[in-house]
Scaffold this motif. Structure first.
Motif, PDB file in Angstrom:
ATOM      1  N   LYS A  33       0.839  -1.202   0.000  1.00 14.84           N
ATOM      2  CA  LYS A  33       0.000   0.000   0.000  1.00 14.84           C
ATOM      3  C   LYS A  33       0.878   1.258   0.000  1.00 14.84           C
ATOM      4  O   LYS A  33       0.593   2.232  -0.685  1.00 14.84           O
ATOM      5  N   ASP A  39      -4.359  -1.872  -5.549  1.00 14.79           N
ATOM      6  CA  ASP A  39      -5.781  -1.649  -5.809  1.00 14.79           C
ATOM      7  C   ASP A  39      -6.691  -2.589  -5.025  1.00 14.79           C
ATOM      8  O   ASP A  39      -7.900  -2.359  -4.974  1.00 14.79           O
ATOM      9  N   SER A  64      -9.768  -2.505   6.682  1.00 11.94           N
ATOM     10  CA  SER A  64      -9.653  -1.081   7.001  1.00 11.94           C
ATOM     11  C   SER A  64      -8.406  -0.469   6.362  1.00 11.94           C
ATOM     12  O   SER A  64      -8.355   0.726   6.094  1.00 11.94           O
ATOM     13  N   ASP A  67      -8.336   0.435   0.516  1.00 13.71           N
ATOM     14  CA  ASP A  67      -9.540   1.098   0.005  1.00 13.71           C
ATOM     15  C   ASP A  67     -10.292   0.221  -0.982  1.00 13.71           C
ATOM     16  O   ASP A  67     -11.502   0.256  -1.071  1.00 13.71           O
ATOM     17  N   GLY A  68      -9.557  -0.571  -1.746  1.00 10.88           N
ATOM     18  CA  GLY A  68     -10.162  -1.363  -2.824  1.00 10.88           C
ATOM     19  C   GLY A  68     -10.743  -2.676  -2.343  1.00 10.88           C
ATOM     20  O   GLY A  68     -10.785  -2.961  -1.143  1.00 10.88           O
ATOM     21  N   ASN A  95     -16.044  -2.962   1.118  1.00  5.88           N
ATOM     22  CA  ASN A  95     -15.089  -3.464   0.122  1.00  5.88           C
ATOM     23  C   ASN A  95     -14.934  -4.987   0.128  1.00  5.88           C
ATOM     24  O   ASN A  95     -14.030  -5.518  -0.504  1.00  5.88           O
TER      25      ASN A  95
END
Ligand code: E4P
Length: 235
Positions: A33, A39, A64, A67-68, A95
């Protein structure tokens, strides 16, 4: 002609290759990340077995952190059990993508889940027919396992090519995740075919950065920069 080219380019601007990391290891996910190119994440029971026993808290942390989309696998073998599990898993975060095995029960579950808006990743895909069935059932993603096919003497890349061709013919929205990636060549060959996503193990991701000429070049530039400093000090 020019107009067509313009529209092609505009359409391609919306397409971008996506990298997922294939691991349940939080440290590896955090590092990927930090590179700024991650992603999403895929996990499976084998990857989870390598980590802490408390799967719930590991999954929460991953969800958490990223994001993807994060694929978490359902372990029931009957459609009703998979649907129940998927509903529970999807409560863990927006997600969550539920991994469902490519079986008749799995496909029944995917059909039901897609009507409820639960995202699914049909896993253990080894033929284009399986990918076609999964897309018809409304799967969000399918995961052809390249490496495992190669291991048995088949051509994993050819499978990805076939699936991409079939999906393009009918405009399926299901995205293809090239999975069971063994080396960087798998990744680049899939990208050349326009495959939507590659889910890459941490070790292979690291190898994708490397080139001996890059390392040699960086060392040479630093050395020459030191010479510049020395020369300027003398003046
Ligand atoms: C995909 O989602 C799977 O987790 C994974 O790519 C399987 O890879 P393997 O064949 O290395 O176990």
């Amino acid at each position: 002609m020019y107009l067509l080219k313009y529209f092609d380019i505009m359409a391609l601007r919306w397409l971008r290759v996506k990298f997922f990391i294939d691991t349940a290891n939080v440290e590896q996910i955090r590092e990927a990340k930090d590179w700024g190119i991650l992603d999403g994440v895929t996990t499976n029971p084998t990857l989870v077995a390598k980590e802490e026993c408390d799967f719930g808290s590991v999954a929460k942390e991953i969800l958490s952190l990223v994001d993807g989309p994060v694929s978490l696998e359902a372990v029931s073998t009957d459609a009703e059990g998979m649907v129940k599990e998927a509903r529970e898993l999807s409560k863990m975060g927006d997600n969550v993508v539920v991994k469902i095995p490519m079986t008749p029960d799995g496909i029944r579950a995917v059909k039901q889940l897609s009507s409820e808006g639960v995202k699914t990743n049909v896993t253990l895909i080894f033929s284009a027919n399986q990918a076609l069935i999964a897309a018809k059932a409304g799967a969000t993603y399918v995961s052809p396992f390249l490496g495992r096919l190669d291991d048995q003497g088949w051509d994993g890349l050819m499978l990805v090519e076939d699936i991409m061709e079939v999906y393009r013919n009918y405009g399926f929205e299901t995205e293809v995740i090239a999975a069971s990636i063994r080396h960087p060549i798998h990744v680049i060959e899939c990208a050349k075919m326009g495959c939507h996503i590659a889910t890459v193990p941490y070790g292979v991701l690291k190898k994708m950065f490397k080139h001996t000429l890059t390392d040699k070049g960086v060392r040479a530039f630093l050395k020459d920069w030191e010479k510049v400093q020395e020369k300027c000090k003398k003046k």
